[in-house]
Structure formats: C-alpha cells, structure tokens
Scaffold this active site. Structure first.
Site, PDB file in Angstrom:
ATOM      1  N   ASP A   1      84.286  53.536  47.347  1.00  0.00           N
ATOM      2  CA  ASP A   1      83.078  54.067  46.709  1.00  0.00           C
ATOM      3  C   ASP A   1      82.998  53.752  45.218  1.00  0.00           C
ATOM      4  O   ASP A   1      81.982  53.995  44.589  1.00  0.00           O
ATOM      5  CB  ASP A   1      82.909  55.575  46.980  1.00  0.00           C
ATOM      6  CG  ASP A   1      84.092  56.403  46.541  1.00  0.00           C
ATOM      7  OD1 ASP A   1      85.077  55.827  46.043  1.00  0.00           O
ATOM      8  OD2 ASP A   1      84.034  57.641  46.700  1.00  0.00           O
ATOM      9  N   ARG A   2      84.080  53.211  44.642  1.00  0.00           N
ATOM     10  CA  ARG A   2      84.030  52.872  43.210  1.00  0.00           C
ATOM     11  C   ARG A   2      83.877  51.377  43.009  1.00  0.00           C
ATOM     12  O   ARG A   2      84.221  50.581  43.886  1.00  0.00           O
ATOM     13  CB  ARG A   2      85.323  53.297  42.510  1.00  0.00           C
ATOM     14  CG  ARG A   2      85.529  54.783  42.524  1.00  0.00           C
ATOM     15  CD  ARG A   2      86.718  55.148  41.663  1.00  0.00           C
ATOM     16  NE  ARG A   2      86.870  56.586  41.656  1.00  0.00           N
ATOM     17  CZ  ARG A   2      87.471  57.272  40.704  1.00  0.00           C
ATOM     18  NH1 ARG A   2      88.017  56.635  39.679  1.00  0.00           N
ATOM     19  NH2 ARG A   2      87.547  58.575  40.774  1.00  0.00           N
TER      20      ARG A   2
ATOM     21  N   ASP B   1      87.849  50.757  44.951  1.00  0.00           N
ATOM     22  CA  ASP B   1      88.996  51.674  45.054  1.00  0.00           C
ATOM     23  C   ASP B   1      89.426  51.897  46.500  1.00  0.00           C
ATOM     24  O   ASP B   1      88.919  51.257  47.428  1.00  0.00           O
ATOM     25  CB  ASP B   1      88.687  53.006  44.362  1.00  0.00           C
ATOM     26  CG  ASP B   1      87.677  53.843  45.134  1.00  0.00           C
ATOM     27  OD1 ASP B   1      86.853  53.241  45.853  1.00  0.00           O
ATOM     28  OD2 ASP B   1      87.717  55.083  45.024  1.00  0.00           O
TER      29      ASP B   1
ATOM     30  N   SER C   1      91.011  58.643  48.077  1.00  0.00           N
ATOM     31  CA  SER C   1      90.296  57.736  47.194  1.00  0.00           C
ATOM     32  C   SER C   1      91.204  56.863  46.337  1.00  0.00           C
ATOM     33  O   SER C   1      91.997  56.097  46.850  1.00  0.00           O
ATOM     34  CB  SER C   1      89.337  58.545  46.332  1.00  0.00           C
ATOM     35  OG  SER C   1      88.517  57.692  45.597  1.00  0.00           O
ATOM     36  N   HIS C   2      91.120  57.038  45.015  1.00  0.00           N
ATOM     37  CA  HIS C   2      91.848  56.161  44.091  1.00  0.00           C
ATOM     38  C   HIS C   2      93.304  56.586  43.919  1.00  0.00           C
ATOM     39  O   HIS C   2      94.043  55.943  43.187  1.00  0.00           O
ATOM     40  CB  HIS C   2      91.149  56.176  42.736  1.00  0.00           C
ATOM     41  CG  HIS C   2      90.992  57.565  42.185  1.00  0.00           C
ATOM     42  ND1 HIS C   2      90.097  58.460  42.721  1.00  0.00           N
ATOM     43  CD2 HIS C   2      91.637  58.206  41.205  1.00  0.00           C
ATOM     44  CE1 HIS C   2      90.195  59.602  42.060  1.00  0.00           C
ATOM     45  NE2 HIS C   2      91.121  59.487  41.135  1.00  0.00           N
TER      46      HIS C   2
ATOM     47  N   LYS D   1      78.688  57.450  46.506  1.00  0.00           N
ATOM     48  CA  LYS D   1      78.698  56.272  45.657  1.00  0.00           C
ATOM     49  C   LYS D   1      79.171  55.087  46.493  1.00  0.00           C
ATOM     50  O   LYS D   1      79.820  55.272  47.526  1.00  0.00           O
ATOM     51  CB  LYS D   1      79.520  56.487  44.398  1.00  0.00           C
ATOM     52  CG  LYS D   1      80.908  56.965  44.615  1.00  0.00           C
ATOM     53  CD  LYS D   1      81.503  57.431  43.283  1.00  0.00           C
ATOM     54  CE  LYS D   1      82.704  58.227  43.596  1.00  0.00           C
ATOM     55  NZ  LYS D   1      83.814  58.393  42.948  1.00  0.00           N
TER      56      LYS D   1
ATOM     57  N   ASP E   1      88.885  54.050  48.887  1.00  0.00           N
ATOM     58  CA  ASP E   1      87.923  54.340  49.952  1.00  0.00           C
ATOM     59  C   ASP E   1      86.593  53.614  49.768  1.00  0.00           C
ATOM     60  O   ASP E   1      85.628  53.894  50.482  1.00  0.00           O
ATOM     61  CB  ASP E   1      87.691  55.851  50.064  1.00  0.00           C
ATOM     62  CG  ASP E   1      87.129  56.450  48.794  1.00  0.00           C
ATOM     63  OD1 ASP E   1      87.438  55.942  47.699  1.00  0.00           O
ATOM     64  OD2 ASP E   1      86.369  57.442  48.879  1.00  0.00           O
TER      65      ASP E   1
HETATM   66  C1  VG1 Z   1      87.123  61.869  39.479  1.00  0.00           C
HETATM   67  C2  VG1 Z   1      85.961  61.333  38.655  1.00  0.00           C
HETATM   68  C3  VG1 Z   1      84.651  61.765  39.261  1.00  0.00           C
HETATM   69  C4  VG1 Z   1      84.583  61.317  40.727  1.00  0.00           C
HETATM   70  C5  VG1 Z   1      85.791  61.853  41.479  1.00  0.00           C
HETATM   71  C6  VG1 Z   1      85.862  61.362  42.896  1.00  0.00           C
HETATM   72  O1  VG1 Z   1      87.103  63.277  39.449  1.00  0.00           O
HETATM   73  O2  VG1 Z   1      86.058  61.747  37.319  1.00  0.00           O
HETATM   74  O3  VG1 Z   1      83.594  61.241  38.508  1.00  0.00           O
HETATM   75  O4  VG1 Z   1      83.406  61.771  41.331  1.00  0.00           O
HETATM   76  O5  VG1 Z   1      86.992  61.446  40.830  1.00  0.00           O
HETATM   77  O6  VG1 Z   1      85.914  59.973  42.942  1.00  0.00           O
HETATM   78  P1  VG1 Z   1      88.069  64.128  38.482  1.00  0.00           P
HETATM   79  O7  VG1 Z   1      87.800  65.559  38.840  1.00  0.00           O
HETATM   80  O8  VG1 Z   1      89.456  63.658  38.756  1.00  0.00           O
HETATM   81  O9  VG1 Z   1      87.649  63.763  37.087  1.00  0.00           O
HETATM   82  V1  VG1 Z   1      86.710  59.232  44.206  1.00  0.00           V
HETATM   83  O10 VG1 Z   1      86.460  57.622  44.046  1.00  0.00           O
HETATM   84  O11 VG1 Z   1      88.121  59.963  44.117  1.00  0.00           O
HETATM   85  O12 VG1 Z   1      85.982  59.810  45.664  1.00  0.00           O
HETATM   86 CO    CO Z   2      86.817  56.745  45.818  1.00  0.00          CO
END
Ligand code: VG1
Ligand code: CO
Length: 555
Positions: free
Chosen positions: A288-289, A284, A115-116, A383, A286
């Site tokens: 989804d953000r 982001d 992801s990010h 998302k 992948d």
């Molecule tokens: C973070 C965010 C959470 C989100 C998750 C995955 O998790 O706070 O709200 O669902 O990333 O997003 P954490 O445990 O680091 O707070 V993504 O865009 O990485 O799939």
């Molecule tokens: Co993501």
C-alpha cells in the site's frame, strides 16, 4: 457428513488494542495459544455477521500468513459465513483486498500483514479487518473489538481439515448451517484489470519502449507478482526493470519499508549519476506504500500527492477532474495549494487511512495521501502503492507525448515554481523506551501555555495544540492525534508517537517550512530545515531525555 462446529473456552488477553492500522505484534506473541482466535472471534462478534455472508482473506505472504488463513477459514465457517474468497497461496496485497471486497461485494475482509514491519519468525505479524466499503474498520469498530477482546470467553471453530489455498477453484463443505465454500482466486488478475481500466496503458507502453528506463523494487514483498504482471507482461517493460519480486516469508531478512534508508538497493541504483534509470519506485510489505524517485532525485510523498492532484486530468480515470483531496495532518500543505488553485475542498485528517473512508464514500474527495509514502484514490478504500507508480508513469507518458521528454525532477521543479515549495522532512527515532518517549511528549505539552509569542531566531510561535479531528460525515471525534507547534510564518513542527511499532516507542518529528523563492528550491531539505530541526531538539529535549542524537530514519 457435515462438519461439526465447536465452541472453545478461552481466556481474554488485555493487549489486543488495534493501532494505526490493525493489531500488530511479534510473530511469537501471535503464536500463543488462542491469541489469533480470540481476536478474530472478537471481530466476528462485533460486526454481527449476517447469515450467508462472504469474507475476503489474504495477506502479504509473511511468516504465519498461511497458518492464520487456515484458522480464519475454520472460524468463518463456524460464524455464519457461507463463502471465503482467498488469494492463491494466501497472497493479496492490501489494495487488492480492498478491491476484491468491493468487486465481489463481500461482507468485509481480513488482511494478514504488519505492513512495513520486518517479518520472519522473529519479526512481526498483524491482522486488520476491513468493512464492506473495502476500507479499514473505523475507530468505532476497532474500539468495540478491543472491548470485546478483553471479556471474550469462547470462540467458534469448524472441524475442517486444512483447505487447499494453492489451487484456483472452489472447495465446498457441508455445515449445520448449509454449504460453506472456499474460493481461491488469482491474486493478481482482478487488481491488474482495475489498474488497466484507470490508466492509459498504451501511452505508458510507448514511453517504456522509447528508451525511458525504470526500476521497481518490490522489496521481496507482496507487490512482486503484481509488478511482474503489470510492468513486464502488460506494459512490456524489460525483465530487468523489476527487482526483488519474489515474495519471501521474511522479506529476505530486509525491512520492507520503501524509504531512503530501507530501500537502500534501489536508492543506490537511482543515485548512480548519469547511468541511473529515469524512474524508480518501491513498495512496502503489503503493497500500500510507494516511494517515487527520479534520476538522482527523491520525491517526498507530500509533494507526490500534490503533483498527482495537479496533474489528475491527464489520467483517463480522473479526466473530468477531482471532487476534493484529503491529507493526514502531518502531511505537508503542498496539496492544499493545489486544491486552492483548483477550487476544490481539502480535508485534514488524523494519521491512518481509516479516516479517509467516510470522505470518499460521501463523494467529498477523490485523492488522498499521507506523508508516510501513502497515496490513493476512491478506486479502492486503501492506499495503493502500484496505483501511485502507474499514476506517475501515466503523467510522464503524457509529457513524453507532448514534449518528447519525461523527467521526474523537471515535473517537480515546475510544480514548485508554480505553487512554491513546502520544504518537508520527517525524522523517526525508533525503539525508544516507552517511558522516555512519553516524557518527551509530556515535556512538550507542558510548554503549551508559555510557547505562543516566543521567538527562536526568526521563528515566532503562533499557537500549539494537540490535534483533534471532527469527522463531518459521521460526527465522531478523535483526540490526541499529534502535537503541533505552529509558527507565525506558516512553518510547523509536529511530534507524534507511532501506533504501528511493536518494540518500545517510535517518536516521529515532522518538519515543514514554506519556500516561495524559486532560487532556493534546489536546496536539500535538511539544509533548508536546519533551524527548525534545532528548535525541535530544544523544545523536546529529545537528546537529554532519550540519549539519542540522530534519527533512525530521515525522509
Ligand atoms: C504509520 C504511518 C501512517 C500509516 C500507518 C500504516 O503509522 O505514519 O501514516 O497510515 O503507518 O501504514 P504510525 O502510527 O506508525 O505513524 V502501513 O503501510 O503500515 O499499513
Ligand atoms: Co503498508
């Protein structure tokens, strides 16, 4: 000749516990012999693959994506799947995987992404399993996978040579269990069609041709090809309205996290004064953000969710209203106020999209969101970054139709005037030594019994607790989902350790206060929350325990 299936002996790893969203580690860690294979086999063993099932596979294009896909294809062939559907070039955004699982009715899917988190050979890699409804596997499954991964002794793999994943079409192979097919599909088309079915594309097209300017930043990640197809090809936006749209294996060395810190290029453009575009957005790694910006204006994700809920009936797909909304616990209560006015239920879940799936499947909620730049609806079970961008554009297009103007800031100011403003900010402290971060959390919890009734200036503590969630649909309970300090006037401070990082610990502090007074709505959030920020430091002894003074990221 039919391909052979081999059982390979392996040794279990003890660190394959999925976090908030799948298993994430450094690429180099994933490159250990059998590391990925063990985890994939643990998933297949846990979910009991029915004979003849199909599987969706795709990723955000980061380094190791293509290699991992080849391994998954060979293992799927050996574990009873008869078909694997893969995005061309191995590319599929997270919401696109969710959609493909649902549209092609596959047994589930694998998403290759961290992801990010940054990518490249020195960056992160990740893998996540999604179930038949298109959503992330719930905790019941991820915990069983983890248990399995600790005792696994062998995995199954077919002796397939490298399969072409770059040419659209099918390759079929014979196995002892029958035919096995790899189907390569266009990564973008199905998803773009879905978007076109939800939103009023002609109205958005008119807006984009009216002199209204936009800038979308794909951050060198997966949404690039989707953005080009949707904004440029289908909506007629000029080429310069999209940027960084070629996915790169290391995101061009960047950090594909759409916030005010990491989406620096876009933020500069959007805060350039009068010459800034009318609308800006980023997504982001992948896809989804989403981050939404107006001309010299930032929309917090919590407010964005509230605005979408309040304006849902302007959108063709939600014209008949929404059944309910859900937000993660640390997300501000802005959407709660909208739900109250619409007289629909509002659910509060732990952080992580997997907790929304049951509510959507049961028809209880239509829109969901998280403060971490995530919003979506029941059109998929993830998302969805571009969906949120199109939702905003559709709202703006309707404003343009009715009043001849379309301004993000104006929409927010009106929203706050109607509902009041939940002033909100999140402070992230990244890369703290794990022990120091645990110390901070323990120090806060140790004060639970003495805090209620204590005053900090005008703020009086009402209660504090560790958030637990009871899933009303499947009866499951999740504990320790964040530490909350709730004040008498409805303000709150939440402390939580991230479950997606791969280096040390990331401590997140979520701050929220309610401001009904319209004359105060223009204030900068940091200014308006200054006292709560000070209290958070005092309660946590963060600086004393970690040596950190300022957050790595403020949103
Ligand atoms: C973070 C965010 C959470 C989100 C998750 C995955 O998790 O706070 O709200 O669902 O990333 O997003 P954490 O445990 O680091 O707070 V993504 O865009 O990485 O799939
Ligand atoms: Co993501």
């Amino acid at each position: 000749m039919s391909m052979q299936i081999h059982s390979i002996f392996t040794q279990a790893f003890n660190d394959q516990k999925p976090g908030t969203s799948g298993l994430r580690k450094k690429v180099k860690w994933f490159q250990q012999p059998n590391y990925l294979e063990n985890f994939v086999q643990s998933i297949f063993d846990t979910v009991a693959v029915p004979a003849g099932a199909s599987l969706t596979v795709g990723g955000d294009g980061r380094y190791y994506n293509r290699h991992a896909i080849q391994i998954i294809i060979r293992m799927a062939a050996a574990n009873g799947f008869s078909r694997v559907i893969v995005g061309q070039g191995g590319i599929l955004s997270t919401p696109a995987v969710s959609h493909i699982i649902r549209q092609y009715k596959t047994f589930g899917g694998m998403i290759l992404s961290a992801s990010h988190n940054p990518g490249g050979i020195d960056g992160d890699f990740g893998i996540k399993y999604n179930i038949q409804n298109g959503g992330s596997a719930p905790e019941k499954i991820t915990e069983a996978v983890y248990a399995k991964s600790k005792t696994i002794t062998q995995y199954r793999v077919a002796d397939l040579t490298e399969v072409d994943i770059d040419t659209i079409g099918e390759s079929s192979f014979e196995t002892a269990n029958g035919a096995f097919t790899v189907q390569v599909i266009d990564a973008v088309e199905d998803y773009a069609n879905l978007m076109e079915s939800l939103f009023d594309f002609p109205a958005i097209k008119t807006l984009l041709n009216s002199g209204f300017s936009m800038k979308f930043d794909a951050m060198h990640a997966v949404t690039g090809p989707y953005a080009r197809e949707i904004f440029v090809n289908r909506l007629g936006a000029p080429e310069n309205s999209i940027m960084n749209c070629v996915p790169s294996e290391d995101f061009a060395g960047g950090h594909p996290d759409p916030n005010l810190t990491y989406a620096e290029d876009l933020v500069k453009i959007m805060f350039a004064g009068e010459s800034a575009p009318d609308f800006g957005a980023a997504s982001d790694g992948d896809g989804d953000r989403n981050m939404i910006l107006g001309k010299n204006f930032f929309v917090t994700p919590s407010d964005s969710l509230a605005v979408l809920a309040a304006n849902a009936t302007l959108i063709p797909a939600y014209a008949n209203g929404i059944a309910g909304v859900a937000r993660s616990m640390p997300t501000s209560g802005a959407v709660d106020r909208v739900a109250q006015q619409l007289n629909i239920p509002c659910y509060e879940t732990p952080t992580g999209w997997k907790f929304f799936g049951n509510l959507m499947d049961a028809g209880k909620v239509t829109l969901c969101g998280e403060e971490s730049f995530g919003t979506s609806s029941n059109h998929v079970r993830e998302k969805d970054g571009l969906w949120a961008v199109l939702f905003w554009l559709n709202i703006l297009a309707r404003h343009y139709q009715s009043s001849g103007t379309a301004s993000v800031q104006e929409i927010l100011m009106k929203h706050w005037a109607t509902y009041g403003r939940n002033v909100y900010s999140r402070h992230d402290f990244e890369g703290i030594p794990i022990e120091a971060a645990n110390n901070v959390m323990q120090h806060i919890k140790a004060q639970f019994s003495s805090l209620p009734g204590q005053s900090f200036g005008d703020y009086v503590v009402k209660t504090c607790d560790d958030f637990s969630y009871h899933d009303s649909i499947d009866g499951s309970v999740s504990h320790n989902q964040g530490t909350r300090i709730l004040f008498e006037d409805g303000s709150r401070i939440v402390f939580r350790l991230s479950g997606t990082g791969t280096e040390g610990a990331t401590l997140r502090i979520y701050l929220e206060a309610f401001e009904p007074d319209t004359t105060q709505h223009h204030l900068d959030a940091q200014e308006a929350l200054a006292k709560l920020i000070e209290i958070a430091g005092q309660l946590s002894l963060l600086t004393e325990k970690t040596g950190r003074f300022t957050p790595t990221v403020i949103t």
